[in-house]
Design a protein around this motif. Structure first.
Motif, PDB file in Angstrom:
ATOM      1  N   ALA A  12       0.959  -1.186  -0.009  1.00 45.13           N
ATOM      2  CA  ALA A  12       0.196   0.063  -0.046  1.00 45.13           C
ATOM      3  C   ALA A  12       0.962   1.162   0.214  1.00 45.13           C
ATOM      4  CB  ALA A  12      -0.852  -0.102   1.159  1.00 45.13           C
ATOM      5  N   LEU A  13       1.865   1.228   0.796  1.00 44.02           N
ATOM      6  CA  LEU A  13       2.695   2.555   0.657  1.00 44.02           C
ATOM      7  C   LEU A  13       3.587   2.583  -0.488  1.00 44.02           C
ATOM      8  CD1 LEU A  13       4.302   2.092   4.424  1.00 44.02           C
ATOM      9  CD2 LEU A  13       2.272   3.689   3.541  1.00 44.02           C
ATOM     10  N   ARG A  14       3.622   1.533  -1.171  1.00 42.77           N
ATOM     11  CA  ARG A  14       4.407   1.574  -2.422  1.00 42.77           C
ATOM     12  C   ARG A  14       3.348   2.238  -3.513  1.00 42.77           C
ATOM     13  NH1 ARG A  14       6.602  -3.288  -1.312  1.00 42.77           N
ATOM     14  NH2 ARG A  14       5.047  -4.462  -2.510  1.00 42.77           N
ATOM     15  N   GLY A  15       2.100   2.343  -3.160  1.00 42.04           N
ATOM     16  CA  GLY A  15       1.164   2.835  -4.170  1.00 42.04           C
ATOM     17  C   GLY A  15       0.465   1.741  -4.872  1.00 42.04           C
ATOM     18  N   ASP A  16       0.770   0.164  -4.561  1.00 42.71           N
ATOM     19  CA  ASP A  16       0.391  -0.828  -5.372  1.00 42.71           C
ATOM     20  C   ASP A  16      -1.289  -0.781  -5.697  1.00 42.71           C
ATOM     21  OD1 ASP A  16       2.976  -1.327  -5.697  1.00 42.71           O
ATOM     22  OD2 ASP A  16       2.728  -3.068  -4.576  1.00 42.71           O
ATOM     23  N   ARG A  17      -1.598  -1.191  -6.855  1.00 42.07           N
ATOM     24  CA  ARG A  17      -3.228  -1.555  -6.976  1.00 42.07           C
ATOM     25  C   ARG A  17      -3.143  -2.903  -7.730  1.00 42.07           C
ATOM     26  NH1 ARG A  17      -6.924   3.245  -7.629  1.00 42.07           N
ATOM     27  NH2 ARG A  17      -5.993   4.788  -6.279  1.00 42.07           N
ATOM     28  N   GLY A  18      -3.801  -3.860  -7.002  1.00 42.66           N
ATOM     29  CA  GLY A  18      -3.993  -4.995  -7.880  1.00 42.66           C
ATOM     30  C   GLY A  18      -2.694  -5.925  -7.720  1.00 42.66           C
ATOM     31  N   ALA A  19      -1.648  -5.672  -6.737  1.00 43.44           N
ATOM     32  CA  ALA A  19      -0.479  -6.333  -6.817  1.00 43.44           C
ATOM     33  C   ALA A  19      -0.730  -7.713  -6.525  1.00 43.44           C
ATOM     34  CB  ALA A  19       0.581  -5.724  -5.935  1.00 43.44           C
ATOM     35  N   HIS A  20       0.354  -8.764  -6.942  1.00 36.62           N
ATOM     36  CA  HIS A  20       0.255 -10.139  -6.130  1.00 36.62           C
ATOM     37  C   HIS A  20       1.726 -10.255  -5.565  1.00 36.62           C
ATOM     38  CE1 HIS A  20       2.630 -11.337  -9.718  1.00 36.62           C
ATOM     39  NE2 HIS A  20       1.631 -10.194 -10.386  1.00 36.62           N
ATOM     40  N   LEU A  21       1.324 -11.066  -4.373  1.00 36.51           N
ATOM     41  CA  LEU A  21       2.514 -11.182  -3.479  1.00 36.51           C
ATOM     42  C   LEU A  21       2.568 -12.518  -3.037  1.00 36.51           C
ATOM     43  CD1 LEU A  21       1.770  -8.167  -1.136  1.00 36.51           C
ATOM     44  CD2 LEU A  21       3.340  -8.074  -3.067  1.00 36.51           C
ATOM     45  N   ASP A  22       3.935 -13.199  -2.736  1.00 35.85           N
ATOM     46  CA  ASP A  22       4.063 -14.494  -2.322  1.00 35.85           C
ATOM     47  C   ASP A  22       4.241 -14.334  -0.961  1.00 35.85           C
ATOM     48  OD1 ASP A  22       3.711 -15.752  -4.877  1.00 35.85           O
ATOM     49  OD2 ASP A  22       5.452 -15.450  -5.496  1.00 35.85           O
ATOM     50  N   ALA A  23       3.506 -15.204  -0.089  1.00 33.57           N
ATOM     51  CA  ALA A  23       3.728 -15.162   1.136  1.00 33.57           C
ATOM     52  C   ALA A  23       5.059 -15.902   1.732  1.00 33.57           C
ATOM     53  CB  ALA A  23       2.756 -15.482   2.207  1.00 33.57           C
ATOM     54  N   PRO A  24       5.885 -15.696   2.688  1.00 37.61           N
ATOM     55  CA  PRO A  24       7.228 -16.321   2.797  1.00 37.61           C
ATOM     56  C   PRO A  24       6.641 -17.791   3.521  1.00 37.61           C
ATOM     57  CG  PRO A  24       6.912 -14.768   4.504  1.00 37.61           C
ATOM     58  CD  PRO A  24       5.815 -14.449   3.325  1.00 37.61           C
ATOM     59  N   ARG A  25       7.357 -18.660   2.861  1.00 38.62           N
ATOM     60  CA  ARG A  25       7.008 -19.912   3.569  1.00 38.62           C
ATOM     61  C   ARG A  25       7.374 -20.075   5.141  1.00 38.62           C
ATOM     62  NH1 ARG A  25       5.110 -23.193   0.034  1.00 38.62           N
ATOM     63  NH2 ARG A  25       5.724 -22.748  -2.261  1.00 38.62           N
ATOM     64  N   PRO A  26       6.608 -21.046   5.762  1.00 34.11           N
ATOM     65  CA  PRO A  26       7.203 -21.079   7.118  1.00 34.11           C
ATOM     66  C   PRO A  26       8.721 -21.553   7.420  1.00 34.11           C
ATOM     67  CG  PRO A  26       5.000 -22.461   6.879  1.00 34.11           C
ATOM     68  CD  PRO A  26       5.544 -21.978   5.408  1.00 34.11           C
ATOM     69  N   GLY A  27       9.218 -20.493   8.263  1.00 33.79           N
ATOM     70  CA  GLY A  27      10.688 -20.689   8.627  1.00 33.79           C
ATOM     71  C   GLY A  27      11.289 -19.742   7.985  1.00 33.79           C
ATOM     72  N   GLU A  28      10.707 -19.000   6.823  1.00 28.59           N
ATOM     73  CA  GLU A  28      11.350 -17.803   6.310  1.00 28.59           C
ATOM     74  C   GLU A  28      10.835 -16.450   6.466  1.00 28.59           C
ATOM     75  OE1 GLU A  28      11.050 -19.281   2.087  1.00 28.59           O
ATOM     76  OE2 GLU A  28      12.087 -20.830   2.377  1.00 28.59           O
ATOM     77  N   GLU A  29      10.088 -16.259   7.636  1.00 24.33           N
ATOM     78  CA  GLU A  29       9.305 -15.222   8.045  1.00 24.33           C
ATOM     79  C   GLU A  29      10.296 -14.004   8.168  1.00 24.33           C
ATOM     80  OE1 GLU A  29       8.912 -17.755   9.852  1.00 24.33           O
ATOM     81  OE2 GLU A  29       7.346 -18.812   9.451  1.00 24.33           O
ATOM     82  N   PRO A  30       9.856 -12.769   7.893  1.00 27.02           N
ATOM     83  CA  PRO A  30      10.582 -11.631   8.322  1.00 27.02           C
ATOM     84  C   PRO A  30      10.803 -11.486   9.692  1.00 27.02           C
ATOM     85  CG  PRO A  30       8.922 -10.910   6.717  1.00 27.02           C
ATOM     86  CD  PRO A  30       8.706 -12.199   7.207  1.00 27.02           C
ATOM     87  N   PRO A  31      11.969 -11.012  10.468  1.00 24.51           N
ATOM     88  CA  PRO A  31      12.086 -11.176  11.655  1.00 24.51           C
ATOM     89  C   PRO A  31      10.903 -10.464  12.500  1.00 24.51           C
ATOM     90  CG  PRO A  31      14.044 -10.349  10.639  1.00 24.51           C
ATOM     91  CD  PRO A  31      13.054 -10.442   9.620  1.00 24.51           C
ATOM     92  N   GLY A  32      10.431 -10.986  13.503  1.00 27.00           N
ATOM     93  CA  GLY A  32       9.266 -10.260  14.281  1.00 27.00           C
ATOM     94  C   GLY A  32       7.883 -10.804  13.820  1.00 27.00           C
ATOM     95  N   SER A  33       7.843 -11.379  12.352  1.00 26.39           N
ATOM     96  CA  SER A  33       6.648 -11.820  12.030  1.00 26.39           C
ATOM     97  C   SER A  33       6.459 -13.423  12.404  1.00 26.39           C
ATOM     98  CB  SER A  33       6.594 -11.747  10.685  1.00 26.39           C
ATOM     99  OG  SER A  33       6.327 -10.441  10.357  1.00 26.39           O
ATOM    100  N   VAL A  34       5.032 -13.748  12.755  1.00 25.02           N
ATOM    101  CA  VAL A  34       4.874 -15.304  13.125  1.00 25.02           C
ATOM    102  C   VAL A  34       3.650 -15.721  12.336  1.00 25.02           C
ATOM    103  CG1 VAL A  34       6.414 -15.305  15.045  1.00 25.02           C
ATOM    104  CG2 VAL A  34       4.128 -14.794  15.304  1.00 25.02           C
ATOM    105  N   TRP A  35       3.645 -16.780  11.984  1.00 26.47           N
ATOM    106  CA  TRP A  35       2.259 -17.482  11.626  1.00 26.47           C
ATOM    107  C   TRP A  35       1.413 -17.834  12.777  1.00 26.47           C
ATOM    108  CZ3 TRP A  35       1.209 -17.110   6.708  1.00 26.47           C
ATOM    109  CH2 TRP A  35       2.281 -17.042   5.820  1.00 26.47           C
ATOM    110  N   PRO A  36       0.226 -17.838  12.532  1.00 24.67           N
ATOM    111  CA  PRO A  36      -0.807 -18.290  13.635  1.00 24.67           C
ATOM    112  C   PRO A  36      -0.355 -19.780  14.143  1.00 24.67           C
ATOM    113  CG  PRO A  36      -1.952 -18.210  11.852  1.00 24.67           C
ATOM    114  CD  PRO A  36      -0.515 -17.756  11.459  1.00 24.67           C
ATOM    115  N   PRO A  37      -0.707 -20.402  15.288  1.00 24.81           N
ATOM    116  CA  PRO A  37      -0.591 -21.850  15.584  1.00 24.81           C
ATOM    117  C   PRO A  37      -1.598 -22.604  14.458  1.00 24.81           C
ATOM    118  CG  PRO A  37      -1.162 -20.640  17.714  1.00 24.81           C
ATOM    119  CD  PRO A  37      -1.125 -19.475  16.627  1.00 24.81           C
ATOM    120  N   GLU A  38      -0.926 -23.524  14.062  1.00 26.34           N
ATOM    121  CA  GLU A  38      -1.651 -24.573  12.967  1.00 26.34           C
ATOM    122  C   GLU A  38      -2.735 -25.167  13.912  1.00 26.34           C
ATOM    123  OE1 GLU A  38      -0.610 -27.905   9.917  1.00 26.34           O
ATOM    124  OE2 GLU A  38       0.806 -26.788  10.928  1.00 26.34           O
ATOM    125  N   ARG A  39      -4.129 -24.961  12.854  1.00 32.40           N
ATOM    126  CA  ARG A  39      -5.352 -25.510  13.362  1.00 32.40           C
ATOM    127  C   ARG A  39      -5.610 -27.042  12.901  1.00 32.40           C
ATOM    128  NH1 ARG A  39      -8.728 -20.587  12.140  1.00 32.40           N
ATOM    129  NH2 ARG A  39      -7.007 -19.268  11.532  1.00 32.40           N
TER     130      ARG A  39
END
Length: 157
Positions: free
Chosen positions: A130-157
């Motif tokens: 959003a801060l880049r001004g994107d509209r309709g962008a597509h982003l690949d989420a990092p795979r588990p274990g490759e998250e940026p520092p400070g980011s965590v996935w929720p516990p698996e359900r």
């Protein structure tokens, strides 16, 4: 994509105030992560309607959609493939506060570079888009274990 995973749709409201701060919530469950207001798209609901509903339910703010910023997709544990829509929204009513109930622990406005930890994984990616001004962008989420520092996935359900 692994055929054994189910697809889950999510939607988030990306709301910035006139000082450039982003509206964040802190979950009162799981890992107590800070994230954009958002959640699962309900059956028979559009992602854009879900973003507006989730903003109201989690912050008591009435928001209006401006545009789709990005779609972020990736694995959420071993059983779910997440597709999350991020919509840029404007506040049209209400006051940001913790709603009744016990789902949300905190609601507040934060400088984008001061997003508290622990963070959701997809929220910061959608905000950066959003801060880049994107509209309709597509982003690949990092795979588990490759998250940026400070980011965590929720516990698996």
């Amino acid at each position: 994509m692994d055929g054994g995973r189910r697809v889950q749709l999510g939607a988030s409201a990306i709301v910035l105030d006139d000082r450039g701060r982003v509206l964040l919530i802190r979950e009162n469950y799981g890992r107590h992560r800070y994230g954009l207001p958002g959640g699962a798209v309900e059956p028979d609901e559009t992602p854009w309607a879900a973003a507006v509903r989730e903003a109201w339910e989690e912050t008591t703010l009435e928001v209006r959609l401006r545009h789709l910023v990005a779609v972020c997709s990736g694995p959420l544990g071993s059983r779910v493939w997440m597709v999350s829509f991020g919509f840029r929204c404007d506040v049209v009513g209400g006051e940001a506060r913790v709603p009744e109930g016990d789902e949300i622990a905190e609601v507040g406005w934060f400088a984008p570079d001061r997003w508290p930890e622990p963070r959701t994984v997809m929220g910061p990616l959608l905000l950066a888009s959003a801060l880049r001004g994107d509209r309709g962008a597509h982003l690949d989420a990092p795979r588990p274990g490759e998250e940026p520092p400070g980011s965590v996935w929720p516990p698996e359900r």
